[in-house]
Motif scaffolding. Sequence first.
Motif, PDB file in Angstrom:
ATOM      1  N   LEU A 121       0.813  -1.209   0.000  1.00  0.00           N
ATOM      2  CA  LEU A 121       0.000   0.000   0.000  1.00  0.00           C
ATOM      3  C   LEU A 121       0.854   1.271   0.000  1.00  0.00           C
ATOM      4  N   ARG A 122       2.113   1.153   0.389  1.00  0.00           N
ATOM      5  CA  ARG A 122       2.986   2.323   0.369  1.00  0.00           C
ATOM      6  C   ARG A 122       3.021   2.978  -1.003  1.00  0.00           C
ATOM      7  N   ASP A 123       2.763   2.150  -2.009  1.00  0.00           N
ATOM      8  CA  ASP A 123       2.810   2.659  -3.370  1.00  0.00           C
ATOM      9  C   ASP A 123       1.826   3.787  -3.599  1.00  0.00           C
ATOM     10  N   ILE A 124       0.563   3.590  -3.134  1.00  0.00           N
ATOM     11  CA  ILE A 124      -0.382   4.679  -3.361  1.00  0.00           C
ATOM     12  C   ILE A 124      -0.269   5.724  -2.261  1.00  0.00           C
ATOM     13  N   GLU A 125       0.355   5.363  -1.124  1.00  0.00           N
ATOM     14  CA  GLU A 125       0.431   6.343  -0.047  1.00  0.00           C
ATOM     15  C   GLU A 125       1.533   7.352  -0.294  1.00  0.00           C
ATOM     16  N   MET A 126       2.622   6.909  -0.904  1.00  0.00           N
ATOM     17  CA  MET A 126       3.813   7.743  -0.948  1.00  0.00           C
ATOM     18  C   MET A 126       4.473   7.748  -2.305  1.00  0.00           C
ATOM     19  N   PHE A 127       4.807   6.562  -2.800  1.00  0.00           N
ATOM     20  CA  PHE A 127       5.655   6.486  -3.988  1.00  0.00           C
ATOM     21  C   PHE A 127       4.941   6.943  -5.242  1.00  0.00           C
ATOM     22  N   LEU A 128       3.605   6.897  -5.250  1.00  0.00           N
ATOM     23  CA  LEU A 128       2.896   7.418  -6.416  1.00  0.00           C
ATOM     24  C   LEU A 128       2.736   8.936  -6.340  1.00  0.00           C
ATOM     25  N   PRO A 129       2.170   9.491  -5.255  1.00  0.00           N
ATOM     26  CA  PRO A 129       1.908  10.935  -5.255  1.00  0.00           C
ATOM     27  C   PRO A 129       3.155  11.806  -5.183  1.00  0.00           C
ATOM     28  N   ILE A 130       4.211  11.363  -4.491  1.00  0.00           N
ATOM     29  CA  ILE A 130       5.364  12.256  -4.326  1.00  0.00           C
ATOM     30  C   ILE A 130       6.024  12.585  -5.666  1.00  0.00           C
ATOM     31  N   PRO A 131       6.301  11.571  -6.524  1.00  0.00           N
ATOM     32  CA  PRO A 131       6.844  11.924  -7.843  1.00  0.00           C
ATOM     33  C   PRO A 131       5.869  12.761  -8.666  1.00  0.00           C
ATOM     34  N   LEU A 132       4.573  12.501  -8.486  1.00  0.00           N
ATOM     35  CA  LEU A 132       3.578  13.289  -9.222  1.00  0.00           C
ATOM     36  C   LEU A 132       3.659  14.754  -8.824  1.00  0.00           C
ATOM     37  N   ILE A 133       3.749  15.009  -7.523  1.00  0.00           N
ATOM     38  CA  ILE A 133       3.861  16.388  -7.049  1.00  0.00           C
ATOM     39  C   ILE A 133       5.124  17.022  -7.613  1.00  0.00           C
ATOM     40  N   ALA A 134       6.222  16.248  -7.529  1.00  0.00           N
ATOM     41  CA  ALA A 134       7.496  16.772  -8.006  1.00  0.00           C
ATOM     42  C   ALA A 134       7.420  17.071  -9.503  1.00  0.00           C
ATOM     43  N   MET A 135       6.747  16.174 -10.245  1.00  0.00           N
ATOM     44  CA  MET A 135       6.693  16.350 -11.697  1.00  0.00           C
ATOM     45  C   MET A 135       5.807  17.524 -12.082  1.00  0.00           C
ATOM     46  N   ALA A 136       4.631  17.603 -11.423  1.00  0.00           N
ATOM     47  CA  ALA A 136       3.684  18.641 -11.801  1.00  0.00           C
ATOM     48  C   ALA A 136       4.213  20.022 -11.431  1.00  0.00           C
ATOM     49  N   GLY A 137       4.804  20.141 -10.226  1.00  0.00           N
ATOM     50  CA  GLY A 137       5.291  21.446  -9.803  1.00  0.00           C
ATOM     51  C   GLY A 137       4.122  22.339  -9.429  1.00  0.00           C
ATOM     52  N   PRO A 138       4.349  23.259  -8.478  1.00  0.00           N
ATOM     53  CA  PRO A 138       3.243  24.081  -7.987  1.00  0.00           C
ATOM     54  C   PRO A 138       2.598  24.944  -9.085  1.00  0.00           C
ATOM     55  N   ASP A 139       3.322  25.239 -10.152  1.00  0.00           N
ATOM     56  CA  ASP A 139       2.721  26.123 -11.155  1.00  0.00           C
ATOM     57  C   ASP A 139       1.705  25.394 -12.041  1.00  0.00           C
ATOM     58  N   ASN A 140       1.764  24.041 -12.033  1.00  0.00           N
ATOM     59  CA  ASN A 140       0.780  23.279 -12.803  1.00  0.00           C
ATOM     60  C   ASN A 140      -0.435  23.004 -11.911  1.00  0.00           C
ATOM     61  N   GLY A 141      -1.177  24.064 -11.643  1.00  0.00           N
ATOM     62  CA  GLY A 141      -2.259  24.110 -10.650  1.00  0.00           C
ATOM     63  C   GLY A 141      -3.001  22.836 -10.329  1.00  0.00           C
ATOM     64  N   MET A 142      -3.850  22.394 -11.272  1.00  0.00           N
ATOM     65  CA  MET A 142      -4.781  21.310 -10.933  1.00  0.00           C
ATOM     66  C   MET A 142      -4.071  19.997 -10.606  1.00  0.00           C
ATOM     67  N   ALA A 143      -3.116  19.624 -11.445  1.00  0.00           N
ATOM     68  CA  ALA A 143      -2.438  18.342 -11.256  1.00  0.00           C
ATOM     69  C   ALA A 143      -1.728  18.325  -9.904  1.00  0.00           C
ATOM     70  N   TRP A 144      -1.078  19.469  -9.606  1.00  0.00           N
ATOM     71  CA  TRP A 144      -0.352  19.550  -8.339  1.00  0.00           C
ATOM     72  C   TRP A 144      -1.307  19.428  -7.164  1.00  0.00           C
ATOM     73  N   LEU A 145      -2.427  20.134  -7.281  1.00  0.00           N
ATOM     74  CA  LEU A 145      -3.426  20.118  -6.225  1.00  0.00           C
ATOM     75  C   LEU A 145      -3.958  18.698  -6.021  1.00  0.00           C
ATOM     76  N   ALA A 146      -4.247  18.017  -7.126  1.00  0.00           N
ATOM     77  CA  ALA A 146      -4.794  16.663  -7.037  1.00  0.00           C
ATOM     78  C   ALA A 146      -3.792  15.732  -6.355  1.00  0.00           C
ATOM     79  N   ALA A 147      -2.528  15.802  -6.798  1.00  0.00           N
ATOM     80  CA  ALA A 147      -1.508  14.923  -6.219  1.00  0.00           C
ATOM     81  C   ALA A 147      -1.291  15.241  -4.752  1.00  0.00           C
ATOM     82  N   ALA A 148      -1.255  16.551  -4.432  1.00  0.00           N
ATOM     83  CA  ALA A 148      -1.033  16.937  -3.038  1.00  0.00           C
ATOM     84  C   ALA A 148      -2.219  16.506  -2.178  1.00  0.00           C
ATOM     85  N   GLY A 149      -3.427  16.635  -2.720  1.00  0.00           N
ATOM     86  CA  GLY A 149      -4.619  16.218  -1.977  1.00  0.00           C
ATOM     87  C   GLY A 149      -4.581  14.725  -1.701  1.00  0.00           C
TER      88      GLY A 149
END
Lengths: 301, 339
Positions: free
Chosen positions: A139-167
């Motif tokens: 389960l660590r995969d969806i808890e951490m290893f999936l969203p963290i790279p997504l946040i890093a990839m999207a970056g705060p300036d890519n509004g929606m994607a970043w928000l979704a990953a951070a949420g």
Amino acid sequence: MKRRINRARSGKQRVLVTPEGIALPVTVAGRGARVGALILDLLIIVMLIIGTSIALMQVAGGAAQIAQAVDGKGAGAQVLQFLIVVWIVAMFLLRNAYFLYFELGPRGATPGKRMTGIRIAARDGGRLTAEMVIARNLLRDIEMFLPIPLIAMAGPDNGMAWLAAAGWLAIFLLFPLFNRDALRAGDVIAGSWVLERPKQKLEAAMTTSEAPVAERFQFRFEEHELAVYGEFELQALERVLREDRTDAVETVYQTIAEKIGRNDGWGAERRFLSDYYTQLRARLEAGMRMGRRKADKHSGG
Amino acid sequence: MNAISNAAIESAALRSDRFRLEREADWQRLENIVVRMEKGRLRGISDEDLLALPGLYRTVASSLSIARETSLDAATLGYLESLVQRAWFVVYGPRSSLWEWLRGFLGGGWSRAVRGIGFEIGIALLVMVAGAVVGWLLVSHDPEWYFALMGREMAGERVPGASADALRGTIFGNTEKTGMSIFAAQLFSNNAQVSILAFALGFALGIPSLLLLVHNLAGLGAMGWVYWKAGLLLDFAGWISIHGTTELFAILLSGAAGLHVGRAIAFPGNRPVLTATAEAGRRAAVVMVGVVLMLVVAALLEGFARQLVDQTPARLAVGGFMLLAWSAYFFAYRGRAGR
């Protein structure tokens, strides 16, 4: 017994029943300790990743030189290929097998957990099985290893994607805050929980003495003098005697002496208290064997 | 040691302290073993001590029960409680070695777990078939859908309207290609991550797991349509089947495992939700270990066997054999009875 369980229900104390039917008080690991353990483990993983990569690159550099020296291609190229395969597999294992490996060991804890003094256990009091450890770590995969790279990839300036990953990350990170036992999603799936690893030294026995039985007590107390206190006060007295601080001993002596109306202990306060302790405990324990318990000074019996 | 403790026992004024002094040696011995195990120094423990561990644990646990009823020494009770807990961690900790576990796993544990999620496998299979059909239909309606499903880089030469020769070139005659082992390793790592994700998403009631299956299979359906247009459907099937029967089976199982967990959360039945979820989670975890193994096999087949076997009938034979072998193992093999 009832009182003990009630007390255990509050805070982080829980009662766990072992397969032998023994009720054991356990302490659920604090969230701070768990976050600390996770950060330590992630640091170790990152260091391992960097270390493996550097080591493999060194070997690869050497292999390339040999390949050039020998014949330009063929064997050297195959070694390089092999190294890349090793690297891919090593990255997969570091991501997925690090937690598995350590939590399946006899210590039931990763290095990070060991450093913060916590470990995992089965919630039902039975054996911690390999299936549980596997389930909680997948389960660590969806808890951490999936969203963290997504946040890093999207970056705060890519509004929606970043928000979704951070949420997403927030939901799973905050999951342990919204249940009593601080279970994360993986613990729910596996039926495991994280507990503190207890550590307590065996203190000396309280009532041993070299003196012959006749001279054992300097002070003797009457039945009515012992009847005023219960188990709660006895344990408070035990703590004072074990700590053995002069000012505390004197204060407690005065309180007890006043309560039972005696003043013959001046100058031998500690002896007075330890004699009182031994005789009070003897009285209360005799009562226990008869099925009578006196919880504290307010209760009868 | 004995003489000293005998003297000490006699000097204790209280029956409860004598009780304690009589048993202290056992407690200390257990504590020594537990401390060494906690430190991971398993080799430093003699066989004698290891054999004595369960017995000592029970002795100390019974000491605790007796002490609770007869002793008011808070420090001793606290010590015993913590010692029994630590010993409980060790005695009931994960003890089967990896090999032992693997033997039980391959010798029936895995196939039993797969049969246990049979209902979800049925649903996941339906969803996968539906996904492939949807992909096919979408692309046959409007070829632009192909790029939405596949992504342009992934597609490469396999695009709608490509010549039959170009398409044939993508599935035959790659025997000379190098770097296959890298490709296989990457493929495995990628597929395994996707299937772990499909399982983990089961936590969200299993719905994302199903979406993931639909998405994956829609791409396959779309590709199938492209090859069908060029009259190469059978060759395409052969090309896919050599590793696909294993890989798609593994993906099917991971989706079904996720669904199994999701179903336990949504419909726990008479059991408490946490109990039902944990039970389903453990069964699904066993399935997932198998999924990772299957993906290793699939990557090897895709990386090597497909390049070596360059004819459609032979490819279909290999793929069909793998499918048959997996099905036989999961649904016909009962393993050791009673375990």
